[in-house]
Design a protein around this motif. Structure first.
Motif, PDB file in Angstrom:
ATOM      1  N   THR A  77       0.928  -1.253   0.116  1.00  0.00           N
ATOM      2  CA  THR A  77       0.038  -0.078  -0.153  1.00  0.00           C
ATOM      3  C   THR A  77       0.836   1.264  -0.135  1.00  0.00           C
ATOM      4  O   THR A  77       1.747   1.179   0.870  1.00  0.00           O
ATOM      5  CB  THR A  77      -1.096  -0.134   1.319  1.00  0.00           C
ATOM      6  N   SER A  78       0.464   2.524  -0.943  1.00  0.00           N
ATOM      7  CA  SER A  78       1.044   3.397  -0.860  1.00  0.00           C
ATOM      8  C   SER A  78       0.148   4.590  -0.747  1.00  0.00           C
ATOM      9  O   SER A  78      -1.148   4.408  -0.934  1.00  0.00           O
ATOM     10  CB  SER A  78       1.773   3.925  -2.049  1.00  0.00           C
ATOM     11  N   ARG A  79       0.622   5.682  -0.121  1.00  0.00           N
ATOM     12  CA  ARG A  79      -0.334   6.879  -0.007  1.00  0.00           C
ATOM     13  C   ARG A  79      -0.184   7.800  -1.106  1.00  0.00           C
ATOM     14  O   ARG A  79       0.968   8.033  -1.628  1.00  0.00           O
ATOM     15  CB  ARG A  79       0.011   7.900   1.189  1.00  0.00           C
ATOM     16  N   VAL A  80      -1.161   8.120  -1.863  1.00  0.00           N
ATOM     17  CA  VAL A  80      -1.379   9.079  -3.032  1.00  0.00           C
ATOM     18  C   VAL A  80      -2.324  10.109  -2.925  1.00  0.00           C
ATOM     19  O   VAL A  80      -3.300   9.861  -2.097  1.00  0.00           O
ATOM     20  CB  VAL A  80      -1.657   8.251  -4.346  1.00  0.00           C
ATOM     21  N   GLY A  81      -1.956  11.307  -3.683  1.00  0.00           N
ATOM     22  CA  GLY A  81      -2.740  12.306  -3.615  1.00  0.00           C
ATOM     23  C   GLY A  81      -3.903  12.171  -4.893  1.00  0.00           C
ATOM     24  O   GLY A  81      -3.531  11.440  -5.762  1.00  0.00           O
ATOM     25  N   CYS A  82      -4.955  12.311  -4.807  1.00  0.00           N
ATOM     26  CA  CYS A  82      -6.047  12.108  -5.889  1.00  0.00           C
ATOM     27  C   CYS A  82      -7.060  13.248  -5.849  1.00  0.00           C
ATOM     28  O   CYS A  82      -7.269  14.212  -5.101  1.00  0.00           O
ATOM     29  CB  CYS A  82      -6.729  10.645  -5.603  1.00  0.00           C
ATOM     30  N   ALA A  83      -7.769  13.214  -7.011  1.00  0.00           N
ATOM     31  CA  ALA A  83      -8.798  14.186  -7.475  1.00  0.00           C
ATOM     32  C   ALA A  83      -9.649  13.323  -8.217  1.00  0.00           C
ATOM     33  O   ALA A  83      -9.631  12.346  -8.728  1.00  0.00           O
ATOM     34  CB  ALA A  83      -8.279  15.283  -7.895  1.00  0.00           C
ATOM     35  N   PRO A  84     -11.052  13.980  -8.389  1.00  0.00           N
ATOM     36  CA  PRO A  84     -12.086  13.328  -9.353  1.00  0.00           C
ATOM     37  C   PRO A  84     -12.063  13.950 -10.439  1.00  0.00           C
ATOM     38  O   PRO A  84     -12.081  15.410 -10.584  1.00  0.00           O
ATOM     39  CB  PRO A  84     -13.580  13.609  -8.496  1.00  0.00           C
ATOM     40  N   ASP A  85     -12.042  13.107 -11.897  1.00  0.00           N
ATOM     41  CA  ASP A  85     -12.534  13.930 -13.013  1.00  0.00           C
ATOM     42  C   ASP A  85     -13.990  14.333 -12.938  1.00  0.00           C
ATOM     43  O   ASP A  85     -14.739  14.088 -12.032  1.00  0.00           O
ATOM     44  CB  ASP A  85     -12.391  12.869 -14.026  1.00  0.00           C
ATOM     45  N   ILE A  86     -14.347  14.934 -14.122  1.00  0.00           N
ATOM     46  CA  ILE A  86     -15.813  15.469 -14.188  1.00  0.00           C
ATOM     47  C   ILE A  86     -16.878  14.377 -13.955  1.00  0.00           C
ATOM     48  O   ILE A  86     -17.853  14.733 -13.599  1.00  0.00           O
ATOM     49  CB  ILE A  86     -15.919  16.344 -15.554  1.00  0.00           C
ATOM     50  N   ASP A  87     -16.523  13.340 -14.455  1.00  0.00           N
ATOM     51  CA  ASP A  87     -17.365  12.215 -14.536  1.00  0.00           C
ATOM     52  C   ASP A  87     -17.404  11.533 -13.148  1.00  0.00           C
ATOM     53  O   ASP A  87     -17.993  10.299 -12.826  1.00  0.00           O
ATOM     54  CB  ASP A  87     -17.182  11.109 -15.651  1.00  0.00           C
ATOM     55  N   GLY A  88     -16.302  11.863 -12.065  1.00  0.00           N
ATOM     56  CA  GLY A  88     -16.415  11.146 -11.080  1.00  0.00           C
ATOM     57  C   GLY A  88     -15.138  10.002 -11.092  1.00  0.00           C
ATOM     58  O   GLY A  88     -14.866   9.759 -10.020  1.00  0.00           O
ATOM     59  N   HIS A 145      -4.644  20.574  -4.897  1.00  0.00           N
ATOM     60  CA  HIS A 145      -3.331  20.323  -4.151  1.00  0.00           C
ATOM     61  C   HIS A 145      -2.446  21.373  -4.952  1.00  0.00           C
ATOM     62  O   HIS A 145      -1.760  21.327  -5.827  1.00  0.00           O
ATOM     63  CB  HIS A 145      -2.830  18.897  -4.712  1.00  0.00           C
ATOM     64  N   PRO A 146      -2.522  22.818  -4.378  1.00  0.00           N
ATOM     65  CA  PRO A 146      -1.771  23.893  -5.181  1.00  0.00           C
ATOM     66  C   PRO A 146      -0.344  23.597  -5.090  1.00  0.00           C
ATOM     67  O   PRO A 146       0.227  24.192  -6.260  1.00  0.00           O
ATOM     68  CB  PRO A 146      -2.203  25.119  -4.141  1.00  0.00           C
ATOM     69  N   LYS A 147       0.204  23.147  -4.103  1.00  0.00           N
ATOM     70  CA  LYS A 147       1.645  23.030  -4.203  1.00  0.00           C
ATOM     71  C   LYS A 147       2.261  21.911  -5.000  1.00  0.00           C
ATOM     72  O   LYS A 147       3.204  21.599  -5.349  1.00  0.00           O
ATOM     73  CB  LYS A 147       2.029  22.716  -2.885  1.00  0.00           C
ATOM     74  N   SER A 148       1.454  21.068  -5.563  1.00  0.00           N
ATOM     75  CA  SER A 148       1.724  19.886  -6.644  1.00  0.00           C
ATOM     76  C   SER A 148       2.429  20.544  -7.880  1.00  0.00           C
ATOM     77  O   SER A 148       2.873  19.861  -8.523  1.00  0.00           O
ATOM     78  CB  SER A 148       0.560  19.067  -6.723  1.00  0.00           C
ATOM     79  N   GLU A 149       1.952  21.772  -8.165  1.00  0.00           N
ATOM     80  CA  GLU A 149       2.526  22.350  -9.345  1.00  0.00           C
ATOM     81  C   GLU A 149       3.900  22.384  -9.661  1.00  0.00           C
ATOM     82  O   GLU A 149       4.387  22.256 -10.535  1.00  0.00           O
ATOM     83  CB  GLU A 149       2.025  23.926  -9.503  1.00  0.00           C
ATOM     84  N   ILE A 150       4.633  22.305  -8.559  1.00  0.00           N
ATOM     85  CA  ILE A 150       6.275  22.471  -8.534  1.00  0.00           C
ATOM     86  C   ILE A 150       6.946  20.946  -8.729  1.00  0.00           C
ATOM     87  O   ILE A 150       7.936  20.843  -9.542  1.00  0.00           O
ATOM     88  CB  ILE A 150       6.919  22.659  -7.328  1.00  0.00           C
ATOM     89  N   TYR A 151       6.008  19.817  -8.869  1.00  0.00           N
ATOM     90  CA  TYR A 151       6.392  18.753  -9.543  1.00  0.00           C
ATOM     91  C   TYR A 151       5.668  18.015 -10.543  1.00  0.00           C
ATOM     92  O   TYR A 151       6.182  17.127 -11.076  1.00  0.00           O
ATOM     93  CB  TYR A 151       6.723  17.790  -8.171  1.00  0.00           C
ATOM     94  N   LEU A 152       4.576  18.499 -10.781  1.00  0.00           N
ATOM     95  CA  LEU A 152       3.597  17.606 -11.692  1.00  0.00           C
ATOM     96  C   LEU A 152       4.291  17.784 -13.079  1.00  0.00           C
ATOM     97  O   LEU A 152       3.767  16.712 -13.944  1.00  0.00           O
ATOM     98  CB  LEU A 152       2.016  18.375 -11.784  1.00  0.00           C
ATOM     99  N   ASP A 153       4.731  18.764 -13.369  1.00  0.00           N
ATOM    100  CA  ASP A 153       5.436  18.797 -14.964  1.00  0.00           C
ATOM    101  C   ASP A 153       6.662  18.112 -15.003  1.00  0.00           C
ATOM    102  O   ASP A 153       7.490  18.710 -16.229  1.00  0.00           O
ATOM    103  CB  ASP A 153       5.509  20.403 -15.299  1.00  0.00           C
ATOM    104  N   LEU A 154       7.291  17.480 -14.048  1.00  0.00           N
ATOM    105  CA  LEU A 154       8.454  16.541 -14.237  1.00  0.00           C
ATOM    106  C   LEU A 154       8.486  15.670 -15.040  1.00  0.00           C
ATOM    107  O   LEU A 154       7.411  15.324 -15.226  1.00  0.00           O
ATOM    108  CB  LEU A 154       9.079  16.403 -12.833  1.00  0.00           C
ATOM    109  N   PRO A 155       9.488  15.563 -15.884  1.00  0.00           N
ATOM    110  CA  PRO A 155       9.343  14.480 -17.020  1.00  0.00           C
ATOM    111  C   PRO A 155       8.877  13.176 -16.651  1.00  0.00           C
ATOM    112  O   PRO A 155       8.046  12.532 -17.479  1.00  0.00           O
ATOM    113  CB  PRO A 155      10.744  14.470 -17.438  1.00  0.00           C
ATOM    114  N   ASP A 156       8.988  12.617 -15.436  1.00  0.00           N
ATOM    115  CA  ASP A 156       8.666  11.231 -15.248  1.00  0.00           C
ATOM    116  C   ASP A 156       7.288  11.207 -14.583  1.00  0.00           C
ATOM    117  O   ASP A 156       6.833  10.035 -14.307  1.00  0.00           O
ATOM    118  CB  ASP A 156       9.756  10.718 -14.041  1.00  0.00           C
TER     119      ASP A 156
END
Length: 255
Positions: free
Chosen positions: A43-54, A121-132
């Motif tokens: 098990t890992s802990r992850v950040g998540c969110a729903p898309d428009i369709d849920g 998750h506003p602070k995620s912007e600093i890593y979301l665009d990393l290549p991996d």
């Protein structure tokens, strides 16, 4: 999902509404995956969110153990639901059982998921665009809902997610503009949505996302759900609905 099948209740509208609330307000979850070579559950802990369709999604680095494992076996389970005050076992939680599908960068879907994720998750912007990094959607999920003591339900995809439709596509095209406009030009109304209509504590409330059934509002580490009086039937209805909601909130505030 240790509960015996005969202890689970028949799925009803109350269960569907509770599952919707958990899905639409999720920010973090416990992701269970299968370890390559051993077949052991991890098990890992992850950040998540729903898309428009849920549909729930999460970002992951290609360097992480769970990303590598899911590339070999896409089966997983994601437990979502914040514990809140008091006994954590008295609060609702949802276990989604699904397969993950990677969303490639450069697509319209990726841009939408990125926007919706950063809103929570506003602070995620600093890593979301990393290549991996990439986003992964939990497709075809069924679920087990535990709504608290004595409230256990099995849920099918149709109990939780909106079917692919022109309305979902329409909202995907206009959501960004509406959310930006409301947060920048009508912050006072957004605050009333949260504090008056949703009865939340005061804060710097923003609209995080919109879907055919309601709004998700965010402030600091909090995300709350505010459903519309009735679901939208077209994207053109969203602006009049928001205006009416503001009028309703101001009327209630005035007594």
């Amino acid at each position: 999902m240790a509960e015996s099948k005969n202890l689970r209740l028949d799925t009803n509208d109350e269960a569907r509404g509770l599952a919707e609330m958990v899905l639409r307000t999720c920010r973090y979850g416990a992701l269970a995956w299968i370890e390559p070579g051993t077949g052991a559950p991890v098990t890992s802990r992850v950040g998540c969110a729903p898309d428009i369709d849920g549909t729930v999604f999460f970002p992951a680095s290609g360097l992480s153990a769970h990303t590598k494992a899911l590339a070999e076996d896409s089966r997983c389970s994601l437990l979502i639901g914040e514990p809140g005050k008091g006994d954590p076992l008295a609060h609702p939680r949802l276990s989604l059982v699904a397969r993950v599908v990677r969303v490639e960068k450069g697509s319209d879907a990726y841009a939408r998921l990125r926007r919706r994720y950063i809103a929570r998750h506003p602070k995620s912007e600093i890593y979301l665009d990393l290549p991996d990094f990439a986003f992964y959607r939990l497709e075809g999920a069924r679920a087990f809902l535990n709504g608290g003591f004595g409230k256990a339900f099995d849920l099918a995809p149709e109990d939780m997610f909106l079917p692919g439709s022109e309305l979902v596509s329409e909202l995907a095209r206009v959501e960004e503009g509406i959310v930006s406009h409301m947060n920048e030009d009508h912050a006072e109304a957004v605050g009333l949505y949260a504090t008056v209509l949703a009865k939340a504590e005061p804060g710097h409330w923003r609209i995080a996302s919109i879907d055919p059934r309601g709004l998700d509002l965010a402030a600091d580490q909090r995300v709350i759900r505010l459903n519309f009086a009735k679901p939208l039937t077209s994207a053109a209805e969203i602006r009049p609905v928001l205006v009416e909601m503001a009028k309703e909130a101001r009327a209630k505030l005035a007594g």
